[in-house]
Design an enzyme around this catalytic site. Sequence first.
Site, PDB file in Angstrom:
ATOM      1  N   SER A   1       0.735  -1.354   0.074  1.00 21.08           N
ATOM      2  CA  SER A   1       0.102   0.012   0.055  1.00 21.08           C
ATOM      3  C   SER A   1       0.712   1.194  -0.066  1.00 21.08           C
ATOM      4  CB  SER A   1      -0.982   0.016   1.126  1.00 21.08           C
ATOM      5  OG  SER A   1      -2.004   0.909   0.973  1.00 21.08           O
TER       6      SER A   1
ATOM      7  N   ASP B   1     -10.320  -5.492  -2.874  1.00 17.59           N
ATOM      8  CA  ASP B   1      -9.672  -4.450  -2.122  1.00 17.59           C
ATOM      9  C   ASP B   1     -10.351  -3.437  -2.055  1.00 17.59           C
ATOM     10  OD1 ASP B   1      -8.017  -2.321  -1.240  1.00 17.59           O
ATOM     11  OD2 ASP B   1      -6.059  -3.592  -1.663  1.00 17.59           O
TER      12      ASP B   1
ATOM     13  N   HIS C   1      -7.381  -6.106   1.590  1.00 19.04           N
ATOM     14  CA  HIS C   1      -6.084  -5.276   1.596  1.00 19.04           C
ATOM     15  C   HIS C   1      -5.318  -5.731   2.805  1.00 19.04           C
ATOM     16  CE1 HIS C   1      -4.108  -1.621   0.300  1.00 19.04           C
ATOM     17  NE2 HIS C   1      -4.024  -0.942   1.635  1.00 19.04           N
TER      18      HIS C   1
END
Lengths: 281, 281
Positions: free
Chosen positions: B150, B226, B259
């Site tokens: 991320s 996600d 995620h």
Amino acid sequence: MTLQTVSLNKSHGGTQGVYKHASASTGTDMTFSVYVPAHAEGAKLPAVTYLSGLTCTHANVTEKGEFRHACAELGLIFVAPDTSPRGQGVPGDPANAYDFGLGAGFFVDATEAPFAKNYRMWSYVTEELPGLIRENFPIDPARQSILGHSMGGHGALTVALRHPDRYRAASAFAPIVAPSQVPWGTKALGGYLGSDKQTWRRHDTVALIEDGARYSGFLVDIGDADPFLTEQLRPELLQAACEKAGIPLQLRRQAGYDHSYYFISTFMEAHLRWHAERLKA
Amino acid sequence: MTLQTVSLNKSHGGTQGVYKHASASTGTDMTFSVYVPAHAEGAKLPAVTYLSGLTCTHANVTEKGEFRHACAELGLIFVAPDTSPRGQGVPGDPANAYDFGLGAGFFVDATEAPFAKNYRMWSYVTEELPGLIRENFPIDPARQSILGHSMGGHGALTVALRHPDRYRAASAFAPIVAPSQVPWGTKALGGYLGSDKQTWRRHDTVALIEDGARYSGFLVDIGDADPFLTEQLRPELLQAACEKAGIPLQLRRQAGYDHSYYFISTFMEAHLRWHAERLKA
């Protein structure tokens, strides 16, 4: 019984779930996690139940246990309950110690006030939870096994010895094997079961074996740098009891390992393979 | 530079350490973790640096990343720094949001008050930390690579593009690839670097590639479940930029993954194998 889904995350091809329900055993809400690997439609999978140690919830092993890769490969469902009732009105340790009360149910049904009402982890783990798992997940009830860590190792070994037909395999990481003889255990069993030590024997692996309980064999890993080794864990007592009773025990002293999930996660895969061999035999 | 050892745990045959030091870059104490697998006396190992996402410290990947098994097998050192300076006097987000300030350093050297004094994560990750690792661990400086998740995927890709000779491999889980074009990124780059968007381009993977930066190739995994996929991550922008620039990109959209570390841990081993191939070539 209604299960509330707390979270679902895809992982290693399967689904890691966390669930909550109102427990009839403990009179509280209880949370547990279940990993279900990818499987053929309609398949019924073997299920491994993991009991955690002092201070833990379902979350410790779920996050740090590194079991999903092996469960996915071996086709095992992995069930992880909490270690005690929790919530408003549930009494804890009077001094807020970590080794009694919340996070420290020791997998017994308490008989002493004020714990008897909620601290019924033996019934929860051996009856209520297996029923819930059967109803809600694709498991084959004929292929169950159990393992655990520290206090949960104590839980796993005593559950297996008292239900040898239900659990086809049992193993432990750094288990408490003789709670009647060590500080953690005497505090817990005394507090939950009272001062009559005869009642403790059904919750003491070494005493159960001395009293005639038998099992097909245990795998136990323990780190030789475990700070609780000599005072609380005392694997030599299990070794002696198993030798005398003729119970096969694979006791492995792992050089340099401590009591943490860094230790558990290292040997998790080997334990799951050992379970899978017996569950699929 | 003196390192203070916070903890050492044997795991998967090697040592998982956590260390603390006074950072010249950030003017604060900084904590990081290093896993060193078992290795021959005197050996120098390749080292992988992992940059974490928003809200994380070194601990998230250290506990949940499931990297040690593969690092032990492949002989890789695994380094995991924090994501921002922390401590008394370090300014955070004015509204205590999770996406700016503490836990959200975005791997830049801030130029704007009041962040410029401490928020120097670019210098920390590209200069100070590699120096510390070289001095204190058995690494081969010629064999380093970088990956991240991320915000840390953003960090890993931008670091690799600006130091293509130092990092032999770069990969990411669910990276922010065009911070200048998404809410997380515009807030962070605006807050740390000011309103002149030209200065943002050196911290934007897509813009760096547009401006001529090149790399030998990236591996990127991203879950199609996600929740940040379409607004914050936008992998299609990386795909277009790499195609136009002729940068080999292996972009894998993983069905059903989100995620979380349940996603990251699933594909960690594949990433480490990909790094090892390039580090040992």
